[in-house]
Design a protein around this motif. Structure first.
Motif, mmCIF file in Angstrom:
data_model
loop_
_atom_site.group_PDB
_atom_site.id
_atom_site.type_symbol
_atom_site.label_atom_id
_atom_site.label_comp_id
_atom_site.label_asym_id
_atom_site.label_seq_id
_atom_site.Cartn_x
_atom_site.Cartn_y
_atom_site.Cartn_z
ATOM 1 N N UNK A 36 2.519 -5.774 8.824
ATOM 2 C CA UNK A 36 3.187 -5.937 10.123
ATOM 3 C C UNK A 36 2.431 -6.882 11.048
ATOM 4 N N UNK A 37 1.685 -7.812 10.492
ATOM 5 C CA UNK A 37 0.860 -8.715 11.292
ATOM 6 C C UNK A 37 1.666 -9.424 12.378
ATOM 7 N N UNK A 38 2.816 -9.984 12.014
ATOM 8 C CA UNK A 38 3.594 -10.734 13.007
ATOM 9 C C UNK A 38 4.121 -9.814 14.107
ATOM 10 N N UNK A 39 4.532 -8.591 13.763
ATOM 11 C CA UNK A 39 4.984 -7.638 14.782
ATOM 12 C C UNK A 39 3.839 -7.259 15.710
ATOM 13 N N UNK A 40 2.686 -7.007 15.135
ATOM 14 C CA UNK A 40 1.524 -6.625 15.936
ATOM 15 C C UNK A 40 1.114 -7.756 16.875
ATOM 16 N N UNK A 41 1.036 -8.968 16.344
ATOM 17 C CA UNK A 41 0.655 -10.114 17.174
ATOM 18 C C UNK A 41 1.663 -10.338 18.303
ATOM 19 N N UNK A 42 2.947 -10.209 17.988
ATOM 20 C CA UNK A 42 3.990 -10.425 18.994
ATOM 21 C C UNK A 42 3.934 -9.381 20.108
ATOM 22 N N UNK A 69 5.499 2.129 7.618
ATOM 23 C CA UNK A 69 4.707 0.943 7.948
ATOM 24 C C UNK A 69 3.442 1.341 8.712
ATOM 25 N N UNK A 70 3.541 2.349 9.567
ATOM 26 C CA UNK A 70 2.357 2.841 10.265
ATOM 27 C C UNK A 70 1.312 3.322 9.263
ATOM 28 N N UNK A 71 1.740 4.046 8.228
ATOM 29 C CA UNK A 71 0.812 4.521 7.200
ATOM 30 C C UNK A 71 0.155 3.341 6.494
ATOM 31 N N UNK A 72 0.911 2.276 6.233
ATOM 32 C CA UNK A 72 0.349 1.076 5.596
ATOM 33 C C UNK A 72 -0.684 0.410 6.517
ATOM 34 N N UNK A 73 -0.393 0.374 7.811
ATOM 35 C CA UNK A 73 -1.315 -0.225 8.780
ATOM 36 C C UNK A 73 -2.609 0.580 8.817
#
Length: 81
Positions: A36-42, A69-73
């Motif tokens: 979720x890099x792009x979501x986090x950066x945004x 996705x939270x678990x993956x992060x």
């Protein structure tokens, strides 16, 4: 001054010492391939430290991040050390 700005309809200012999505200055940038890099950066989470300090509720509040996705992060953060 804080009261005057808030009274004028300005957005609430962060409390002194409150964590911010940007994390500490000079933190470790999110690596390429981070979940979720792009979501986090945004959404202002530009460093590993900022993501690590964020609550699950805050991250789940990001549109596009759900429980899986939270678990993956969180797993990726553990792998980063």
């Amino acid at each position: 001054m804080r009261e005057r700005l808030q009274g004028a309809g300005a957005p609430e200012l962060p409390r002194e010492g409150a964590p911010t999505p940007e994390g500490p200055a000079g933190g470790t940038p999110l690596p390429e391939g981070f979940p979720a890099r792009s979501l986090l950066l945004a959404n202002g989470y530009a460093t590993l430290e900022a993501v690590r300090e964020a609550t699950d509720e805050a991250l789940l509040g990001v549109k596009g991040i759900g429980p899986k996705l939270l678990a993956e992060i969180r797993d990726a953060l553990r792998q980063q050390g």
